[in-house]
Scaffold this active site. Structure first.
Site, PDB file in Angstrom:
ATOM      1  N   HIS A 141       0.846  -1.190   0.000  1.00  0.00           N
ATOM      2  CA  HIS A 141       0.000   0.000   0.000  1.00  0.00           C
ATOM      3  C   HIS A 141       0.882   1.240   0.000  1.00  0.00           C
ATOM      4  CE1 HIS A 141      -3.332   2.673   0.812  1.00  0.00           C
ATOM      5  NE2 HIS A 141      -2.686   3.169   1.850  1.00  0.00           N
ATOM      6  N   LYS A 162      -0.387  11.064   1.589  1.00  0.00           N
ATOM      7  CA  LYS A 162       0.457  10.494   0.530  1.00  0.00           C
ATOM      8  C   LYS A 162      -0.001  10.940  -0.865  1.00  0.00           C
ATOM      9  CE  LYS A 162      -0.302   6.247   1.857  1.00  0.00           C
ATOM     10  NZ  LYS A 162      -1.101   6.503   3.076  1.00  0.00           N
ATOM     11  N   ASP A 180      -2.123   3.713  -4.400  1.00  0.00           N
ATOM     12  CA  ASP A 180      -2.854   2.812  -3.506  1.00  0.00           C
ATOM     13  C   ASP A 180      -2.273   1.398  -3.501  1.00  0.00           C
ATOM     14  OD1 ASP A 180      -4.808   2.259  -1.586  1.00  0.00           O
ATOM     15  OD2 ASP A 180      -6.123   1.384  -3.107  1.00  0.00           O
ATOM     16  N   ARG A 248      19.345  12.089  14.205  1.00  0.00           N
ATOM     17  CA  ARG A 248      19.527  13.369  13.506  1.00  0.00           C
ATOM     18  C   ARG A 248      20.686  13.311  12.511  1.00  0.00           C
ATOM     19  NH1 ARG A 248      19.670  18.248  17.614  1.00  0.00           N
ATOM     20  NH2 ARG A 248      19.764  19.353  15.619  1.00  0.00           N
TER      21      ARG A 248
END
Length: 318
Positions: A141, A162, A180, A248
Site C-alpha cells: 500500500h 500520501k 494505492d 539526527r
C-alpha cells in the site's frame, strides 16, 4: 509460484520472434515455472541433457548434430531428451524441422515451435520475458513515483497525505507509476520493479477531489508504466516520541526488506508547515549523491573531528 502456459508464451512472442507452431498442439497448456526444488532446471537454453531446460532450443549446431547421428543413436538421444522435464522445444535459425523430432513431440505432447530468429537472440528475448512474467511478486500500500529518474515508494498510515504529496510532486514534473496498490516484482537478485494494476493505471485518488486521471490532467509525460524501486519514503506523524527517536545524523542508513531485497528507507515526520515535496526531492537528491560516494553526514562528522583535533593540537602547543 508464478507460472505461464506455452500457449501464452507463444501468443506474447509470436510476432517478435517469428514463431510458428509445428507440432505438439495437445501440449498447449504445459506450464513453465521456476522450480525451487530443482534449481539446476533452467528456463531456456540450447539442448542440455545434464542440466535440462524447461524450453530446449535447437540451433544450427544442434540440428546438424541430430542429423549426423545414425538412426539408432538419434532415437536414443531423443529418448533421453524427452524423458526430461520439458515444457516445449523450439527450432531456431529457420532450420528445417527433422521429422523424427516432430514425431517425438507429438507422441510426448510437447509443443514444437519454429523460429527464423538466431538462437542467441531468441534465448535472450525469452530469458528477459520469462524473468518478468515469472518474477516473485507482492503488493504494498502506498504511492509509487518517478522522482528525478529514481523510483520512490511513499508509504505511511491512512490520511497521512500520501496522495496530496504525490499530486504536488506530479505538478512539479515528476511521474506517477501507481497509487494505492503497488505491485512489486523481483526481476533480478537485487532488482525490484514496480507496476500498477491494470484497473488503477493513470488514476490518483485525492481526498476532496475524488479520483483524478493523471494522464488526462497533466499529459502523457506525467505517468510511467513501470520503474525500479530504489528508495522508500515513509511518512509518520510528528510528535515528541517520534522526533526523539529519529537519528539526527542518520549515521546508519535505514533499510526495508522486500522479497529478499534491501531497499534504502528514509522516515520523514509530517507536521503543519513542512513542505513535504521539497523534502522528498531533497531526500532523492541526497540518495543520488550517496550513490556517487558523496555522503554529507559523513563529511560533516569528518570536518567536526578534524576541527576538534586541530583545537586539541593548538592547546597542547600552548
Amino acid at each position: 509460484m508464478p507460472s505461464i502456459t506455452v500457449r501464452k508464451l507463444y501468443q506474447d512472442n509470436c510476432q517478435k520472434l517469428n514463431l510458428a507452431w509445428v507440432a505438439g498442439a495437445s501440449g498447449t497448456d504445459n506450464r513453465i515455472s521456476n522450480d525451487e526444488q530443482r534449481p539446476t532446471l533452467a528456463l531456456v537454453g540450447h539442448i542440455n541433457l545434464i542440466h535440462p531446460n524447461r524450453i530446449q532450443v535447437f540451433g544450427v549446431a544442434e540440428i546438424d548434430y541430430l542429423n549426423r547421428l545414425p538412426p539408432e543413436a538419434g532415437r536414443q538421444m531423443l529418448d533421453q531428451l524427452f524423458s526430461l522435464s520439458m515444457a516445449a522445444v523450439i527450432v531456431a535459425n529457420g532450420e528445417p524441422v527433422p521429422s523424427q523430432l516432430r514425431q517425438y513431440c507429438e507422441r510426448y505432447r510437447v509443443p514444437l515451435l519454429a523460429s527464423t530468429q538466431p538462437s542467441p537472440y531468441l534465448m535472450d528475448v525469452m530469458r528477459i520475458y520469462l524473468a518478468r512474467i515469472l518474477a516473485v511478486s507482492t503488493t504494498l500500500h502506498g504511492v509509487f513515483l518517478d522522482v528525478l529518474e529514481i523510483g520512490v515508494l511513499i508509504t505511511g498510515d491512512s490520511a497521512m497525505g500520501k496522495s496530496e504529496l504525490a499530486l504536488e510532486l506530479i505538478s512539479r514534473g515528476h511521474g506517477l507509476v501507481a497509487d494505492d496498490a503497488v505491485e512489486l516484482y523481483r526481476i533480478g537478485p537485487e532488482t525490484l520493479e514496480a507496476r500498477c494494476p491494470d484497473m488503477l493505471k493513470d488514476f490518483l485518488e485525492v481526498r476532496g477531489l475524488g479520483i483524478l486521471n493523471i494522464r488526462s490532467v497533466f499529459g502523457e509525460t506525467a505517468v510511467r508504466p513501470k520503474k525500479a524501486l530504489k528508495l522508500i519514503i515513509h511518512l509518520v506523524k510528528a510528535n515528541d516520541q517520534v522526533m526523539q527517536g529519529l537519528d539526527r545524523l542518520n549515521i546508519q542508513s535505514e533499510t526495508q526488506n522486500i522479497l529478499g531485497v534491501k531497499v534504502r528507507r528514509v522516515t520523514i515526520p509530517v507536521a503543519a508547515g513542512r513542505n513535504l515535496a521539497v523534502l522528498v526531492e531533497a531526500a532523492v537528491r541526497n540518495y543520488i549523491l550517496q550513490l556517487r560516494g558523496i555522503d554529507s553526514t559523513r563529511d560533516f562528522i569528518d570536518r567536526q573531528t578534524r576541527m576538534m583535533r586541530e583545537q586539541d593540537y593548538a592547546a597542547d602547543s600552548d
